[in-house]
Motif scaffolding. Structure first.
Motif, mmCIF file in Angstrom:
data_model
loop_
_atom_site.group_PDB
_atom_site.id
_atom_site.type_symbol
_atom_site.label_atom_id
_atom_site.label_comp_id
_atom_site.label_asym_id
_atom_site.label_seq_id
_atom_site.Cartn_x
_atom_site.Cartn_y
_atom_site.Cartn_z
ATOM 1 N N UNK A 1 49.852 -56.268 -14.610
ATOM 2 C CA UNK A 1 51.145 -56.480 -14.501
ATOM 3 C C UNK A 1 51.955 -55.593 -14.681
ATOM 4 N N UNK A 2 52.545 -55.452 -15.956
ATOM 5 C CA UNK A 2 53.607 -54.564 -16.664
ATOM 6 C C UNK A 2 52.905 -53.491 -17.314
ATOM 7 N N UNK A 3 51.673 -53.212 -17.080
ATOM 8 C CA UNK A 3 51.111 -51.805 -17.697
ATOM 9 C C UNK A 3 51.956 -50.575 -17.239
ATOM 10 N N UNK A 4 52.188 -49.642 -18.317
ATOM 11 C CA UNK A 4 53.048 -48.374 -18.097
ATOM 12 C C UNK A 4 51.978 -47.542 -17.501
ATOM 13 N N UNK A 5 52.756 -46.734 -16.592
ATOM 14 C CA UNK A 5 52.055 -45.396 -15.900
ATOM 15 C C UNK A 5 51.865 -44.379 -16.638
ATOM 16 N N UNK A 6 51.039 -43.232 -16.418
ATOM 17 C CA UNK A 6 51.161 -42.129 -16.839
ATOM 18 C C UNK A 6 51.386 -40.902 -15.732
ATOM 19 N N UNK A 7 52.128 -40.224 -15.714
ATOM 20 C CA UNK A 7 52.396 -39.213 -14.698
ATOM 21 C C UNK A 7 51.786 -37.744 -14.921
ATOM 22 N N UNK A 8 50.964 -37.569 -16.105
ATOM 23 C CA UNK A 8 50.477 -36.299 -16.393
ATOM 24 C C UNK A 8 49.209 -36.529 -17.049
ATOM 25 N N UNK A 9 48.273 -35.638 -17.306
ATOM 26 C CA UNK A 9 46.992 -35.509 -17.765
ATOM 27 C C UNK A 9 47.202 -35.938 -19.393
ATOM 28 N N UNK A 10 48.147 -35.253 -19.899
ATOM 29 C CA UNK A 10 48.194 -35.543 -21.454
ATOM 30 C C UNK A 10 49.247 -36.374 -21.883
ATOM 31 N N UNK A 11 50.102 -37.039 -20.980
ATOM 32 C CA UNK A 11 51.377 -37.803 -21.270
ATOM 33 C C UNK A 11 50.880 -38.934 -22.226
ATOM 34 N N UNK A 12 49.681 -39.596 -21.876
ATOM 35 C CA UNK A 12 49.462 -40.707 -23.046
ATOM 36 C C UNK A 12 49.401 -39.937 -24.511
ATOM 37 N N UNK A 13 48.789 -38.813 -24.734
ATOM 38 C CA UNK A 13 48.604 -38.385 -25.843
ATOM 39 C C UNK A 13 50.110 -37.938 -26.410
ATOM 40 N N UNK A 14 50.949 -37.427 -25.628
ATOM 41 C CA UNK A 14 52.149 -36.886 -25.967
ATOM 42 C C UNK A 14 53.037 -38.186 -26.372
ATOM 43 N N UNK A 15 53.041 -39.226 -25.577
ATOM 44 C CA UNK A 15 53.790 -40.525 -25.883
ATOM 45 C C UNK A 15 53.453 -41.013 -27.387
#
Length: 275
Positions: free
Chosen positions: A85-99
């Protein structure tokens, strides 16, 4: 004989001058610019240590922090993402770590806020009068309490602007909300509320240094409330109805609380008391 007396007086005067000079040099409050800069460096370093500790702790539990902050996101968001459902998306390879890093740093700053306020007070305390020093600790405690109340209130009403913005174009678009954009919005919203709730301390400080008075705030009450409600519509990131309402009510209550706080904390001038 006269010369002897003059010599004695001169010696005494010279001794007195040297004694005063020595007292000034030994006075702990008489610090050079270098000493002030060195003290400031040490206090900033202590604050950075606490920020680092808070950041590390937040990063260890970043999944729990992310789950807590994305709870207000409606299920209709990112609906094409499947069962989640509302799982957020990542637009880049390292965005998860950056967030995760960004959220941890924000939490670290909030965690270190008591130490930052204490170090700020300790740095300026030598230049304050005794009557001003006695208000410092209560002000720090009240500032932390008001900030916590503001952030808590913001978290509970966060769902309204988020839901409005997500559903606004739902009929025409499939909106993919990135983790970076969502958590940036959330951090801004929470910090705005926390800062707004510091209004009583700001007005009380202005009253203590003579810029405003209790009677002045009372006389401008009507205009102030109109301006505060107008500001509440500008400060709200979303365009929903509830967020400006909550902010407007909060600002009005805080303004009245400021007048009450100034009445009990700030000593009135005789002319102002008779006005």
């Amino acid at each position: 004989m006269a010369t002897s007396n003059l010599d004695q007086q001169g010696l005494l005067g010279s001794g007195g001058f040297d004694s005063d000079t020595e007292d000034d040099e030994n006075d702990s409050s008489a610090m050079s610019l270098i000493d002030h800069l060195e003290e400031l460096r040490k206090r900033i370093f202590m604050c950075l240590i606490f920020v680092a500790i808070g950041t590390i702790v937040a990063f260890i539990f970043h999944n729990n922090l992310i789950n807590l902050l994305d709870a207000p996101l409606p299920l209709s968001a990112n609906s094409i993402g499947g069962a989640h459902g509302h799982k957020l998306t990542l637009s880049g390879l390292g965005e998860g770590f950056t967030v995760a890093i960004k959220l941890s740093i924000v939490f670290g700053l909030v965690f270190a806020l008591p130490m930052i306020l204490y170090q700020l007070w300790a740095f300026i305390a030598p230049g304050l009068y005794d009557r001003e020093k006695k208000h410092a600790v209560p002000f720090i405690i009240m500032g932390l309490l008001l900030f916590a109340i503001g952030v808590t209130l913001a978290y509970f009403i966060l769902q309204y602007p988020v839901s409005f913005l997500v559903n606004f174009g739902a009929d025409s678009f499939n909106e993919l909300i990135s983790a970076n954009s969502y958590f940036s919005f959330v951090a801004f919203f929470l910090l705005i509320f926390g800062a707004i709730f510091e209004l009583p301390l700001v007005l009380t400080f202005l009253a203590m240094i003579g810029i405003v008075t209790e009677n002045f705030l009372k006389s401008k009450r009507a205009i102030a409330h109109v301006c505060l409600w107008a500001a509440s519509t500008v400060l709200t990131p979303g365009a929903d109805l509830y967020s400006p309402l909550f902010i407007g009510v909060s600002l009005s209550v805080l303004y009245e609380f400021s007048i009450l706080l100034i009445h009990f904390v700030v000593k009135k001038d005789p002319e102002d008391a008779l006005a």
